[in-house]
Write an enzyme that holds these catalytic residues in place. Sequence first.
Site, short mmCIF file in Angstrom:
data_model
loop_
_atom_site.label_atom_id
_atom_site.label_comp_id
_atom_site.label_asym_id
_atom_site.label_seq_id
_atom_site.Cartn_x
_atom_site.Cartn_y
_atom_site.Cartn_z
NE ARG A 43 -0.01 2.37 -7.30
CZ ARG A 43 0.23 1.13 -7.73
NH1 ARG A 43 0.03 0.10 -6.91
NH2 ARG A 43 0.63 0.92 -8.96
CB SER A 112 -2.28 -5.56 -1.31
OG SER A 112 -2.51 -4.34 -1.97
CE LYS A 141 2.49 -2.66 -5.30
NZ LYS A 141 1.57 -3.39 -4.38
#
Length: 520
Positions: A43, A112, A141
């Site tokens: 990522r 997700s 996050k």
Amino acid sequence: MPKPVVDYSLYLVTDSGLNNPSRTLLQSVEDSIKGGVTLVQLREKELDTEAFIELAKKVHEVTKKYNVPLLINDNIEVALAIDAEGAHVGQDDISCVEARKLLGNDKILGISTGTPEEAKKALADGADYIGIGTCFMTQTKSPKRTLGPIGVRTILEVIPKESELKTVVIGGIKHDNTRRVVEHSAGSHGRIVDGVAVVTGIVSASDAKIASEQLLREFRIGYENASKHIQGQCQARESVENVLKSFPPLLSTLREKSPLTHHISNYVVMNDTANATLALGGSPIMAPSAVEAEDLSKVVSSVVLNIGTLTESFVECMIEAGKHANVQSKPVIFDPVGAGATTLRENTTRRILNSMHVDIIKGNAGEISTIAKIVGCDTESIAMRGVDSLGSGFSNPAAVVQAVAKREKCVVAMTGVIDYVSDGVRTVAIKNGHSYQGRITGSGCMIASSIASFAAISPNDHFAAAVAGILALNLAGEHAARRDDVRGPGTFRAAFIDEIANLVPEQMLTEAKIETIQLN
């Protein structure tokens, strides 16, 4: 080319910004794979496509060396350019349907999900797996809300047991909560999460290999325990008759060993619960400081969490004490005092249940009703006024405690005129006790302390500990009420403590009024 076979057990999601500065990202990936990582997602939100491709090629060389699949986050172009084994997309990225068209059917595709509706759509749209989150707060996050283990299980329940869709949990997963998350994912639906996805717990660790080894070990233990729960074989279940026979030696052992119980309790009953613990033969420590919770977890034998007088510092201490008790395999007894009386108490109860594994829940009908609602059991609702239940109680209280116990993988003890205890398999009604117990402050809290003392010396059977803890104090209540010097609740209080200390082990067998309840 056939689609790769994937083991989702320990899923590493990289983050260059959080990578430990003592090593490169490539070293983190290789060390984590050596430690047991079974799947890697690259990522990189800040890199342009060209730089992303160059990094992905280098990471792919490492993963291919160990035959571990590599997925690319939110960039199908990069995934195709390096011939990665698949990709992962978010709810705000390219749609699952479009991603599948671009990737083809021989690649792994994950998405997700944070709601049951998103999970059902992912299944319909052809995803191979879903990432369920955010479970806990995380550095990567800033979610509007966290699911907790209870929310994770709610999403799993909408996925048919026979479905081939795989599931991983993401968001704040660490070695000290992995086992709990996995165990609590199992429910009546028969599914268990297939893996845990970890970012910070691996890439930020001082040693990625050791961190991965710990996480994989905790996942496997949690998965094994969850499987046993589903199969109804969590432990060898003794008959209730044999459990009753164990009570006299349990009390004798308790008095011989005097186990230390950490109480984070309410100010109203702190003195009473300490005295009851001492009278029974145990040893109390009343320590409502989060700072010393870890140190205490290493020396105490059990922990009581009582939310009677709520302050933020008390709650933080409870969370820390419970988590560290889980790590040390020390039983946690939760007394959700007044759980349904206010929004704060209900939310605190939910937070505690989501933050740790509770071994024994002790509450009155209203409190157990609130917990049943929180964990998703379809039961009657019992109103509360302050810390007291209102109304006549459940029409089938035994069924309620069994349902909550089965769902939460713990023992549930519901106190009242008749007390009910269940571990999800064995369920009993305890008909000992005296009405004076309900007319003095703290009698229920004393029972939680008594249960904790027995749980400390009965680590393999918390059901026996809960029944013994209630029975011991109920017998003391009967003995105290019969004394000539007891004229009412005031004189009863002092006599009650005396009779806890005077209880003879054999009386726990000869005077017990316990009924086994058979439920479907």
